[in-house]
Motif scaffolding. Sequence first.
Motif, PDB file in Angstrom:
ATOM      1  N   ALA A 280      14.121 -24.465 -20.972  1.00  0.00           N
ATOM      2  CA  ALA A 280      14.538 -23.663 -19.814  1.00  0.00           C
ATOM      3  C   ALA A 280      13.903 -24.188 -18.537  1.00  0.00           C
ATOM      4  CB  ALA A 280      14.166 -22.203 -20.041  1.00  0.00           C
ATOM      5  N   LEU A 281      12.643 -24.604 -18.618  1.00  0.00           N
ATOM      6  CA  LEU A 281      11.959 -25.136 -17.443  1.00  0.00           C
ATOM      7  C   LEU A 281      12.619 -26.427 -16.960  1.00  0.00           C
ATOM      8  CD1 LEU A 281       9.654 -25.148 -15.412  1.00  0.00           C
ATOM      9  CD2 LEU A 281       8.233 -26.287 -17.139  1.00  0.00           C
ATOM     10  N   VAL A 282      12.936 -27.321 -17.873  1.00  0.00           N
ATOM     11  CA  VAL A 282      13.591 -28.581 -17.497  1.00  0.00           C
ATOM     12  C   VAL A 282      14.924 -28.294 -16.814  1.00  0.00           C
ATOM     13  CG1 VAL A 282      14.715 -30.662 -18.389  1.00  0.00           C
ATOM     14  CG2 VAL A 282      12.473 -29.978 -19.272  1.00  0.00           C
ATOM     15  N   LEU A 283      15.717 -27.428 -17.409  1.00  0.00           N
ATOM     16  CA  LEU A 283      17.027 -27.111 -16.829  1.00  0.00           C
ATOM     17  C   LEU A 283      16.887 -26.451 -15.458  1.00  0.00           C
ATOM     18  CD1 LEU A 283      18.748 -25.806 -20.079  1.00  0.00           C
ATOM     19  CD2 LEU A 283      19.230 -27.949 -18.898  1.00  0.00           C
ATOM     20  N   THR A 284      15.891 -25.581 -15.319  1.00  0.00           N
ATOM     21  CA  THR A 284      15.680 -24.907 -14.041  1.00  0.00           C
ATOM     22  C   THR A 284      15.318 -25.895 -12.937  1.00  0.00           C
ATOM     23  OG1 THR A 284      14.939 -22.888 -15.167  1.00  0.00           O
ATOM     24  CG2 THR A 284      14.324 -23.150 -12.852  1.00  0.00           C
ATOM     25  N   LEU A 285      14.503 -26.886 -13.259  1.00  0.00           N
ATOM     26  CA  LEU A 285      14.117 -27.879 -12.260  1.00  0.00           C
ATOM     27  C   LEU A 285      15.318 -28.676 -11.759  1.00  0.00           C
ATOM     28  CD1 LEU A 285      10.785 -29.250 -13.804  1.00  0.00           C
ATOM     29  CD2 LEU A 285      11.061 -27.695 -11.860  1.00  0.00           C
ATOM     30  N   HIS A 286      16.364 -28.779 -12.584  1.00  0.00           N
ATOM     31  CA  HIS A 286      17.552 -29.534 -12.187  1.00  0.00           C
ATOM     32  C   HIS A 286      18.666 -28.649 -11.641  1.00  0.00           C
ATOM     33  CE1 HIS A 286      16.426 -33.593 -13.566  1.00  0.00           C
ATOM     34  NE2 HIS A 286      15.700 -32.960 -14.458  1.00  0.00           N
ATOM     35  N   THR A 287      18.494 -27.339 -11.729  1.00  0.00           N
ATOM     36  CA  THR A 287      19.504 -26.428 -11.172  1.00  0.00           C
ATOM     37  C   THR A 287      18.819 -25.393 -10.271  1.00  0.00           C
ATOM     38  OG1 THR A 287      19.354 -24.914 -13.062  1.00  0.00           O
ATOM     39  CG2 THR A 287      20.987 -26.689 -13.197  1.00  0.00           C
ATOM     40  N   HIS A 288      17.744 -25.837  -9.594  1.00  0.00           N
ATOM     41  CA  HIS A 288      16.912 -24.885  -8.858  1.00  0.00           C
ATOM     42  C   HIS A 288      17.657 -24.199  -7.717  1.00  0.00           C
ATOM     43  CE1 HIS A 288      16.579 -28.745  -6.721  1.00  0.00           C
ATOM     44  NE2 HIS A 288      16.380 -28.036  -5.638  1.00  0.00           N
ATOM     45  N   ARG A 289      18.777 -24.750  -7.270  1.00  0.00           N
ATOM     46  CA  ARG A 289      19.533 -24.128  -6.175  1.00  0.00           C
ATOM     47  C   ARG A 289      20.551 -23.113  -6.678  1.00  0.00           C
ATOM     48  NH1 ARG A 289      20.865 -29.369  -2.265  1.00  0.00           N
ATOM     49  NH2 ARG A 289      18.672 -29.942  -1.841  1.00  0.00           N
ATOM     50  N   HIS A 290      20.679 -22.976  -7.978  1.00  0.00           N
ATOM     51  CA  HIS A 290      21.686 -22.078  -8.554  1.00  0.00           C
ATOM     52  C   HIS A 290      20.975 -20.902  -9.233  1.00  0.00           C
ATOM     53  CE1 HIS A 290      24.831 -25.100  -7.826  1.00  0.00           C
ATOM     54  NE2 HIS A 290      23.934 -25.983  -8.229  1.00  0.00           N
ATOM     55  N   THR A 291      20.863 -19.803  -8.544  1.00  0.00           N
ATOM     56  CA  THR A 291      20.100 -18.661  -9.029  1.00  0.00           C
ATOM     57  C   THR A 291      20.643 -18.121 -10.342  1.00  0.00           C
ATOM     58  OG1 THR A 291      19.600 -18.051  -6.738  1.00  0.00           O
ATOM     59  CG2 THR A 291      19.246 -16.369  -8.434  1.00  0.00           C
ATOM     60  N   ILE A 292      21.946 -18.066 -10.463  1.00  0.00           N
ATOM     61  CA  ILE A 292      22.550 -17.508 -11.675  1.00  0.00           C
ATOM     62  C   ILE A 292      22.244 -18.390 -12.879  1.00  0.00           C
ATOM     63  CG2 ILE A 292      24.723 -16.925 -12.805  1.00  0.00           C
ATOM     64  CD1 ILE A 292      25.823 -16.084 -10.120  1.00  0.00           C
ATOM     65  N   LEU A 293      22.371 -19.704 -12.700  1.00  0.00           N
ATOM     66  CA  LEU A 293      22.056 -20.609 -13.804  1.00  0.00           C
ATOM     67  C   LEU A 293      20.580 -20.522 -14.196  1.00  0.00           C
ATOM     68  CD1 LEU A 293      24.059 -23.892 -13.089  1.00  0.00           C
ATOM     69  CD2 LEU A 293      24.384 -22.257 -14.950  1.00  0.00           C
ATOM     70  N   ASN A 294      19.710 -20.462 -13.193  1.00  0.00           N
ATOM     71  CA  ASN A 294      18.282 -20.361 -13.485  1.00  0.00           C
ATOM     72  C   ASN A 294      17.970 -19.101 -14.288  1.00  0.00           C
ATOM     73  OD1 ASN A 294      17.938 -22.690 -12.024  1.00  0.00           O
ATOM     74  ND2 ASN A 294      17.319 -21.646 -10.147  1.00  0.00           N
ATOM     75  N   ALA A 295      18.588 -17.994 -13.886  1.00  0.00           N
ATOM     76  CA  ALA A 295      18.389 -16.739 -14.617  1.00  0.00           C
ATOM     77  C   ALA A 295      18.917 -16.853 -16.042  1.00  0.00           C
ATOM     78  CB  ALA A 295      19.091 -15.601 -13.883  1.00  0.00           C
ATOM     79  N   LEU A 296      20.037 -17.566 -16.197  1.00  0.00           N
ATOM     80  CA  LEU A 296      20.617 -17.738 -17.529  1.00  0.00           C
ATOM     81  C   LEU A 296      19.703 -18.547 -18.428  1.00  0.00           C
ATOM     82  CD1 LEU A 296      22.957 -17.495 -19.531  1.00  0.00           C
ATOM     83  CD2 LEU A 296      23.944 -19.564 -18.511  1.00  0.00           C
ATOM     84  N   TRP A 297      19.149 -19.669 -17.895  1.00  0.00           N
ATOM     85  CA  TRP A 297      18.253 -20.499 -18.715  1.00  0.00           C
ATOM     86  C   TRP A 297      17.068 -19.691 -19.227  1.00  0.00           C
ATOM     87  CZ3 TRP A 297      21.957 -23.289 -19.241  1.00  0.00           C
ATOM     88  CH2 TRP A 297      22.531 -24.139 -18.298  1.00  0.00           C
ATOM     89  N   TRP A 298      16.462 -18.899 -18.325  1.00  0.00           N
ATOM     90  CA  TRP A 298      15.274 -18.154 -18.720  1.00  0.00           C
ATOM     91  C   TRP A 298      15.611 -16.934 -19.559  1.00  0.00           C
ATOM     92  CZ3 TRP A 298      10.750 -20.098 -19.042  1.00  0.00           C
ATOM     93  CH2 TRP A 298      10.410 -21.179 -18.224  1.00  0.00           C
ATOM     94  N   LEU A 299      16.795 -16.388 -19.373  1.00  0.00           N
ATOM     95  CA  LEU A 299      17.231 -15.296 -20.235  1.00  0.00           C
ATOM     96  C   LEU A 299      17.372 -15.792 -21.673  1.00  0.00           C
ATOM     97  CD1 LEU A 299      18.247 -12.375 -20.538  1.00  0.00           C
ATOM     98  CD2 LEU A 299      20.549 -13.226 -20.055  1.00  0.00           C
ATOM     99  N   LEU A 300      17.962 -16.975 -21.816  1.00  0.00           N
ATOM    100  CA  LEU A 300      18.140 -17.548 -23.149  1.00  0.00           C
ATOM    101  C   LEU A 300      16.814 -18.052 -23.726  1.00  0.00           C
ATOM    102  CD1 LEU A 300      21.451 -19.554 -22.584  1.00  0.00           C
ATOM    103  CD2 LEU A 300      21.172 -17.383 -23.795  1.00  0.00           C
ATOM    104  N   GLY A 301      16.072 -18.843 -22.913  1.00  0.00           N
ATOM    105  CA  GLY A 301      14.831 -19.420 -23.419  1.00  0.00           C
ATOM    106  C   GLY A 301      13.755 -18.383 -23.659  1.00  0.00           C
ATOM    107  N   GLY A 302      13.500 -17.553 -22.646  1.00  0.00           N
ATOM    108  CA  GLY A 302      12.493 -16.517 -22.808  1.00  0.00           C
ATOM    109  C   GLY A 302      12.898 -15.482 -23.843  1.00  0.00           C
ATOM    110  N   GLY A 303      14.178 -15.163 -23.868  1.00  0.00           N
ATOM    111  CA  GLY A 303      14.663 -14.201 -24.852  1.00  0.00           C
ATOM    112  C   GLY A 303      14.495 -14.694 -26.281  1.00  0.00           C
ATOM    113  N   ALA A 304      14.779 -15.984 -26.506  1.00  0.00           N
ATOM    114  CA  ALA A 304      14.617 -16.552 -27.841  1.00  0.00           C
ATOM    115  C   ALA A 304      13.158 -16.525 -28.276  1.00  0.00           C
ATOM    116  CB  ALA A 304      15.155 -17.982 -27.866  1.00  0.00           C
TER     117      ALA A 304
END
Length: 254
Positions: free
Chosen positions: A169-193
């Motif tokens: 999730a951290l790697v993906l967030t660093l590459h989509t840092h301008r997209h709030t919805i995507l960042n929330a999705l990565w951490w929802l999936l990663g942190g949730g898992a």
Amino acid sequence: MDGSRGTARSARTSSTRGRRAVAAEAARRILLPLALMALVTLGLGLLVTKVMDHSTLVAQDEAVSREIAQERTPFWNEVTHYASMLSDTPVIIVVTTIMAILFRLAYKRWRESVFLVAAVCAQSAIFLLATVFAQRARPHVPHLDPAPPTSSYPSGHTSAAVAFYCGAALVLTLHTHRHTILNALWWLLGGGAALAVGLARLYRGMHHLTDVSWGYVLGIFCVVVLAQALLLRPITAARRAAPEKRAVRGAALT
């Protein structure tokens, strides 16, 4: 001719110094923190198993496990079965390999892949060290999974889940840092898992609450240390060797 040879020797010397600088920086920023974390993890494990074996903390750990076991239902037994599988060793190995390959293909470099593999391996090494020297019995409740040969402390499933799912999730967030919805999705999936795995291991009677809690601490620590060294402020030979290279060029020109 002599000038060319001198320049070549200076370049080799600069390269050697650069490699040594990289090794020294890696030891300071990666190996030292991980070694300290291993000592703390082992020390806490020995404290719980050797010194506090009959303490209130251990008694409360057992009480929490018994209370959860009494509230089990067929539905949650099934749900936690699949949640726990998210961090089974074969699953973590396969998904880490796949994600490392995808990161390499997507970003055209090894940095993200090395970070993810290193985070997973680092928590695994510390976890295995603790299970060898601080062997803690699993909760005295019915176990819903086969008990692996490793001990209860810390929860390797939990630390591995944090290292992989939150690391990805951290790697993906660093590459989509301008997209709030995507960042929330990565951490929802990663942190949730990662959260689901820890709760599942606790529910299924495979770990005490303190085992799972330290599994989260261990996983987060490994992600943070390796992210700082490999992603956020990457250790590179170029940065260390740049002043020396400029000096070599200046000497060659004169």
